[in-house]
Design a protein around this motif. Structure first.
Motif, mmCIF file in Angstrom:
data_model
loop_
_atom_site.group_PDB
_atom_site.id
_atom_site.type_symbol
_atom_site.label_atom_id
_atom_site.label_comp_id
_atom_site.label_asym_id
_atom_site.label_seq_id
_atom_site.Cartn_x
_atom_site.Cartn_y
_atom_site.Cartn_z
ATOM 1 N N LEU A 376 24.698 -64.454 15.594
ATOM 2 C CA LEU A 376 24.572 -63.403 16.384
ATOM 3 C C LEU A 376 24.174 -62.058 15.598
ATOM 4 O O LEU A 376 23.171 -61.201 16.168
ATOM 5 C CB LEU A 376 25.950 -63.190 17.109
ATOM 6 N N LEU A 377 24.678 -61.756 14.442
ATOM 7 C CA LEU A 377 24.573 -60.461 13.659
ATOM 8 C C LEU A 377 23.151 -60.522 13.215
ATOM 9 O O LEU A 377 22.589 -59.467 13.232
ATOM 10 C CB LEU A 377 25.379 -60.446 12.721
ATOM 11 N N LEU A 378 22.656 -61.849 12.781
ATOM 12 C CA LEU A 378 21.423 -61.815 12.190
ATOM 13 C C LEU A 378 20.260 -61.398 13.322
ATOM 14 O O LEU A 378 19.429 -60.481 13.066
ATOM 15 C CB LEU A 378 21.084 -63.166 11.605
ATOM 16 N N PHE A 379 20.501 -62.012 14.613
ATOM 17 C CA PHE A 379 19.570 -61.767 15.499
ATOM 18 C C PHE A 379 19.566 -60.033 16.074
ATOM 19 O O PHE A 379 18.662 -59.563 16.134
ATOM 20 C CB PHE A 379 19.426 -62.651 16.676
ATOM 21 N N ALA A 380 21.023 -59.690 16.123
ATOM 22 C CA ALA A 380 21.019 -58.339 16.827
ATOM 23 C C ALA A 380 20.382 -57.680 15.557
ATOM 24 O O ALA A 380 19.681 -56.507 16.139
ATOM 25 C CB ALA A 380 22.502 -58.187 16.860
ATOM 26 N N SER A 381 20.720 -57.846 14.174
ATOM 27 C CA SER A 381 20.100 -56.802 13.213
ATOM 28 C C SER A 381 18.432 -56.750 13.316
ATOM 29 O O SER A 381 17.764 -55.533 13.450
ATOM 30 C CB SER A 381 20.438 -57.163 11.760
ATOM 31 N N VAL A 410 31.842 -54.472 12.847
ATOM 32 C CA VAL A 410 31.485 -55.160 14.095
ATOM 33 C C VAL A 410 31.800 -56.571 13.919
ATOM 34 O O VAL A 410 32.509 -57.216 14.786
ATOM 35 C CB VAL A 410 29.729 -55.263 14.210
ATOM 36 N N ALA A 411 31.598 -57.201 12.745
ATOM 37 C CA ALA A 411 32.116 -58.603 12.366
ATOM 38 C C ALA A 411 33.535 -58.801 12.699
ATOM 39 O O ALA A 411 34.278 -59.625 13.374
ATOM 40 C CB ALA A 411 31.629 -59.086 10.998
ATOM 41 N N ILE A 412 34.199 -57.837 11.855
ATOM 42 C CA ILE A 412 35.706 -57.768 11.951
ATOM 43 C C ILE A 412 36.228 -57.617 13.422
ATOM 44 O O ILE A 412 37.053 -58.444 13.995
ATOM 45 C CB ILE A 412 36.272 -56.670 11.081
ATOM 46 N N GLY A 413 35.733 -56.715 14.318
ATOM 47 C CA GLY A 413 35.977 -56.476 15.672
ATOM 48 C C GLY A 413 35.621 -57.705 16.356
ATOM 49 O O GLY A 413 36.812 -58.117 17.028
ATOM 50 N N GLY A 519 28.565 -62.111 8.861
ATOM 51 C CA GLY A 519 29.149 -62.845 10.022
ATOM 52 C C GLY A 519 29.809 -64.149 9.634
ATOM 53 O O GLY A 519 31.114 -64.380 10.193
ATOM 54 N N VAL A 520 29.327 -65.072 9.011
ATOM 55 C CA VAL A 520 29.940 -66.399 8.507
ATOM 56 C C VAL A 520 31.132 -66.039 7.768
ATOM 57 O O VAL A 520 32.201 -66.558 8.076
ATOM 58 C CB VAL A 520 28.793 -66.965 8.027
ATOM 59 N N PHE A 521 31.302 -65.160 6.878
ATOM 60 C CA PHE A 521 32.414 -65.293 5.862
ATOM 61 C C PHE A 521 33.362 -64.285 6.436
ATOM 62 O O PHE A 521 34.552 -64.489 5.945
ATOM 63 C CB PHE A 521 31.857 -64.793 4.468
ATOM 64 N N VAL A 522 33.168 -63.182 7.121
ATOM 65 C CA VAL A 522 34.067 -62.365 7.941
ATOM 66 C C VAL A 522 34.790 -63.332 8.893
ATOM 67 O O VAL A 522 36.089 -63.294 8.769
ATOM 68 C CB VAL A 522 33.533 -61.375 8.551
ATOM 69 N N PHE A 523 34.199 -64.204 9.463
ATOM 70 C CA PHE A 523 35.007 -65.093 10.389
ATOM 71 C C PHE A 523 35.830 -66.042 9.643
ATOM 72 O O PHE A 523 37.228 -66.297 10.001
ATOM 73 C CB PHE A 523 34.056 -65.604 11.409
ATOM 74 N N LEU A 524 35.281 -66.821 8.822
ATOM 75 C CA LEU A 524 35.787 -67.716 7.915
ATOM 76 C C LEU A 524 37.116 -67.402 7.173
ATOM 77 O O LEU A 524 38.127 -67.903 6.971
ATOM 78 C CB LEU A 524 34.906 -68.532 6.916
ATOM 79 N N LEU A 525 36.861 -66.082 6.667
ATOM 80 C CA LEU A 525 37.978 -65.329 6.000
ATOM 81 C C LEU A 525 39.171 -64.903 7.014
ATOM 82 O O LEU A 525 40.412 -65.396 6.936
ATOM 83 C CB LEU A 525 37.659 -64.295 5.076
ATOM 84 N N LEU A 526 38.859 -64.264 7.754
ATOM 85 C CA LEU A 526 39.607 -63.441 8.734
ATOM 86 C C LEU A 526 40.348 -64.446 9.880
ATOM 87 O O LEU A 526 41.481 -64.366 9.869
ATOM 88 C CB LEU A 526 38.882 -62.256 9.468
ATOM 89 N N ALA A 527 39.445 -65.023 10.335
ATOM 90 C CA ALA A 527 40.192 -66.145 11.457
ATOM 91 C C ALA A 527 40.682 -67.169 10.751
ATOM 92 O O ALA A 527 41.321 -67.913 11.366
ATOM 93 C CB ALA A 527 39.248 -66.237 12.377
ATOM 94 N N GLY A 528 40.319 -67.542 9.755
ATOM 95 C CA GLY A 528 40.609 -68.737 8.908
ATOM 96 C C GLY A 528 41.760 -68.758 8.117
ATOM 97 O O GLY A 528 42.924 -68.623 8.057
ATOM 98 N N LEU A 529 41.150 -68.613 6.805
ATOM 99 C CA LEU A 529 42.034 -68.316 5.549
ATOM 100 C C LEU A 529 43.283 -67.069 5.810
ATOM 101 O O LEU A 529 44.347 -67.262 5.314
ATOM 102 C CB LEU A 529 41.311 -67.869 4.217
ATOM 103 N N LEU A 530 42.780 -65.968 6.322
ATOM 104 C CA LEU A 530 43.779 -64.916 6.699
ATOM 105 C C LEU A 530 44.372 -64.834 7.929
ATOM 106 O O LEU A 530 44.690 -63.882 8.535
ATOM 107 C CB LEU A 530 43.165 -63.594 6.041
ATOM 108 N N ALA A 531 44.387 -66.062 8.777
ATOM 109 C CA ALA A 531 45.018 -66.145 10.166
ATOM 110 C C ALA A 531 46.466 -65.657 9.881
ATOM 111 O O ALA A 531 46.834 -64.927 11.109
ATOM 112 C CB ALA A 531 44.635 -67.459 10.552
#
Ligand SMILES: [Zn+2]
Length: 795
Positions: A376-381, A410-413, A519-531
């Protein structure tokens, strides 16, 4: 501790650390004043050299190149040293490329050591691109090395010799460095190499490349340099890219060493905006700190010591805090993490924090969320920025940093929003449980294929595993135990410190693909490891404030940067144009690699030029805009058959090729009905088997010659049989032609030529056929057509 307090502290910690990590990772050291301590490097003292070097573009073979060379020689002599000058023809044949030749002139200086041993070699190149002023690439490095030379000379002899090599012809195929290792006796005395480069105009100097077995080099680097900036993941990425610097030549020769460059402001790279005004003095300071510190360190090292040892894993944690550990630990650590993850999942099930369905959903949410957000971020940019995207990313520190910050917000939000949506159905326990196997797979895969990059995955996983062991343990829900809080904070802090600057540098180095990775790593970190941290930070009653504010702020930042980024005299738009005359066909064309004509190129191309494919004689075949051009009276190549030696079954032809107009470089194709066995350029052989690019059906021996000497090129060609030799010669001059009946406006101030060696140039192709027994004649007329070598003619 109350969860609300923990929330606040954790959130502040992560934000502060992220900002500091990115700030430290994107600024070089402060500039030392001109009257600073005499034994420390000062960019302001080195700046005089940049001013002298970067007055005009000085590509190989140009009068300005010779002027810069005289300056270097003068500066070395002024120190009471005897400069060593190497002038020679060299031919280099990189895999899949044209053999490239040049008459190069390298300049060297040597400081004798107290002992006899291997020498330390410091390298930078004094040539630059065709239209670049070469202030950053590579004037800053040349200046830093000249100042380092002065300071080392003033400090008295070191234990080992130190050689300073200022190469010529780096920009046309690393030819000066190639000539040095191939032909100069000092090359055999080198023990370790330090190369200094630039791929932009500012930012910190990254030590981005080392040699195999770098453990010892990394230790010395850490001790010798006040602000070491390097990461083994960056080295792993660089290794897989096709990029080359002079260091490639030394590494291929098996020499150990370190390679340095600053990369911010890449829009100016190899263009007219690589100028004195744009050069970041912090980068110059950083170059000097690295050069001086390492020259002293290696200069005093035991000359018999072994430079290569096991590879190291290394990275900056924050600012100059530079950490490393042996690469031998990478696989044991991966095994430990494998066991830890299995143990934790067992604990999670035993304590009923995990369910089979929940865990599976956790894996799916992590995987899908990361991919969807990245794409999503790639295409939006791409959509929002179109052609201007790399411009925003690479045009200096402010626009780059603010844009990436916007993207990260945006990725964090969006990640928090996804978390909010699923929090009622999927617990943080299952989310982190689902993320751990994914991080484990990434850790193991990277540890096996690119061990230098493994720390980015292994260290966050290690700390999150430790925190998750406590998180899954029994605890009252109204408070957060101190030990758990500390572990959660450390895990979040280290993940932030490792990933924020990494993603920021990827944005500078790779441009658009960074959006995907963010996009990939903000999600994997925040919603994953740092859940678990997210669970504390985003209590349900807070609703949608955090995600909405983050996304809105991010969008505002990115839009502001885009609106503030426009082309003007300080930020010039590139365009491209060249003139190609085929003297055999008697026709000429303007060619452009732009998508459409602009206000300046339209005077050559018209408003609606047709598309064509560039002719092979230009050296590349690409779709391009074309328009007929007037035929300039430039004359054709003069091919002189100096001598013909007859052998039992073959002849050796001695030729001289020259151009009546001042050609800077030339491409030559040879063909004959009989086999061409050997070609020597100025006495140096070219490999005939790998000539040209592999896809061309046309496997004629060919080569590119840069910096044509005034007396022309000398060739020796061995041909089987007594058939004619056809010489197709294409001369290139780094300027558009002056035409009798065609005048044009100069480029406006907000535009500049695209980088590379082929644009803003005049090309003239001609074909000459040499028949047997015609030695001594100058052949300026040709046979009609191009491939008529089979029909000898009499003159
Ligand atoms: Zn360079």
């Amino acid at each position: 501790m109350k969860p609300s307090t923990a929330t606040l502290v954790l959130a502040c910690l992560i934000v502060v650390l992220a900002v500091f990590a990115v700030l430290f990772s994107t600024r070089g050291p402060a500039v030392l004043a001109q009257d600073g301590p005499a034994d420390q490097f000062s960019a302001l003292r080195a700046l005089q050299h940049v001013k002298a070097i970067a007055r005009e573009p000085h590509p190989i073979g140009s009068p300005e190149n010779a002027r810069v060379r005289r300056y270097l020689v003068g500066e070395i002599e002024a120190l009471g040293l005897r400069p060593e000058i190497q002038t020679t023809t060299t031919v280099r044949q990189a895999r899949g490329r044209w053999p490239t030749a040049a008459r190069v002139t390298n300049v060297m200086a040597r400081l004798k050591g107290r002992e006899q041993g291997l020498a330390v070699l410091l390298v930078s190149h004094y040539d630059c691109g065709r239209s670049s002023f070469g202030a950053a690439d590579d004037g800053a490095a040349v200046a830093a090395l000249l100042e380092t030379l002065r300071m080392l000379k003033a400090g008295g002899p070191l234990r080992n010799d130190v050689i300073f090599l200022f190469t010529d012809g780096e920009e046309v195929g690393l030819l000066g460095a190639h000539a040095f290792v191939e032909q100069h006796p000092w090359a055999d005395e080198v023990g370790v190499v330090l190369n200094f480069e630039a791929r932009g105009t500012g930012g910190p100097v990254l030590m981005f490349e080392t040699s195999p077995g770098n453990g010892r080099l990394i230790r010395e680097f850490r001790r010798a340099v006040a602000h070491p900036v390097a990461s083994s993941y960056g080295y792993e990425v660089y290794k897989r890219m096709p990029n080359d610097t002079d260091f490639t030549i030394f590494r291929r020769r098996g020499l150990p060493g370190l390679n340095f460059a600053f990369i911010h402001g890449g829009t100016a790279y190899h263009t007219a905006q690589d100028s004195l005004e744009r050069l970041d003095l912090r980068s110059l300071q950083h170059h000097g700190e690295c050069a001086l510190g390492l020259a002293r360190r290696f200069g005093e090292a035991d000359p018999d010591s072994e430079w290569t040892s096991g590879d190291a894993v290394y990275f900056n944690l924050l600012g100059s805090l530079f950490l490393s550990y042996p690469g031998a630990l990478v696989l044991p650590l991966a095994v430990l993490l494998l066991l830890g993850t299995i143990g934790l999942l067992i604990l999670g099930f035993r304590r009923r924090r995990l369910t089979a369905g929940g865990l599976l959903l956790g894996v799916v949410v992590n995987l899908l969320g990361a991919l969807v957000l990245g794409i999503l971020l790639l295409f939006a940019s791409r959509l929002a920025f179109a052609q201007g995207y790399n411009f925003v990313l690479r045009n200096g520190w402010t626009s780059n940093s603010l844009h990436l910050l916007g993207l990260a917000l945006v990725a964090i939000g969006l990640t928090v929003a996804v978390y909010r949506l699923i929090a009622t159905k999927l617990s943080a326990d299952n989310l982190v449980g689902g993320a751990l196997p994914l991080w484990l797979i990434l850790t193991v895969a990277v540890s096996l294929t690119a061990p230098g990059g493994s720390y980015l995955f292994a260290l966050p996983l290690l700390l999150s595993l430790a925190a998750a062991f406590l998180w899954y343990g029994d605890r009252p829900s109204e408070t957060v135990p101190v030990a758990l809080f500390v572990l959660l904070a450390v895990a979040a802090g280290v993940a932030t410190l490792l990933w924020a600057p990494t993603l920021a540098v990827i944005g500078v180095a790779l441009g658009a693909p960074a959006a995907l990775l963010i996009g990939v790593f903000v999600f994997l970190l925040l919603a994953g490891l740092l859940a678990p941290q997210l669970a504390l930070m985003s209590p349900r009653h807070r609703g949608w404030v955090l995600p909405v504010v983050a996304v809105a702020l991010g969008v505002v930042l990115m839009v502001t940067v885009r609106l503030a980024s426009d082309y003007d005299a300080a930020n010039r738009r590139t365009n491209s144009l060249l003139y190609a005359l085929d003297a055999e066909a008697g026709e000429a064309f303007w060619w452009s690699l732009d998508r459409a004509p602009d206000a300046w190129t339209a005077q050559f191309l018209g408003q609606t030029p047709e598309w064509g494919t560039t002719p092979a004689f230009l050296g590349f075949s690409a779709p391009a805009l074309k328009n007929p051009a007037p035929v300039a009276a430039l004359g054709r190549a003069e091919v002189e058959l100096l001598e013909e030696e007859a052998g039992p079954d073959a002849r050796i032809l001695h030729l001289r090729i020259d151009w009546p107009f001042e050609a800077h470089r030339a491409r030559v194709f040879l063909s004959s009905p009989g086999e061409i066995r050997k070609v020597l350029i100025d006495g140096r052989p070219i490999e005939l088997t790998a000539a040209g690019d592999a896809e061309a059906e046309d496997a004629r021996p060919d080569f590119l010659y840069n910096a044509l000497p005034p007396e022309g090129i000398r060739l020796e060609v061995e041909v089987v049989g007594d058939g004619p030799l056809e010489v197709e010669a294409v001369g290139q001059r780094y300027a558009l032609p002056e035409l009798a009946d065609f005048s044009y406006e100069p480029r406006p101030a907000h535009m500049m030529s695209r980088s590379g060696m082929i644009m803003d140039s005049t090309f003239v192709r001609s074909v000459t056929t040499l028949v047997a027994g015609a030695a001594g004649e100058v052949h300026q007329r040709s046979t009609p057509g191009r491939r008529t070598a089979g029909s000898p003619r009499t003159r």
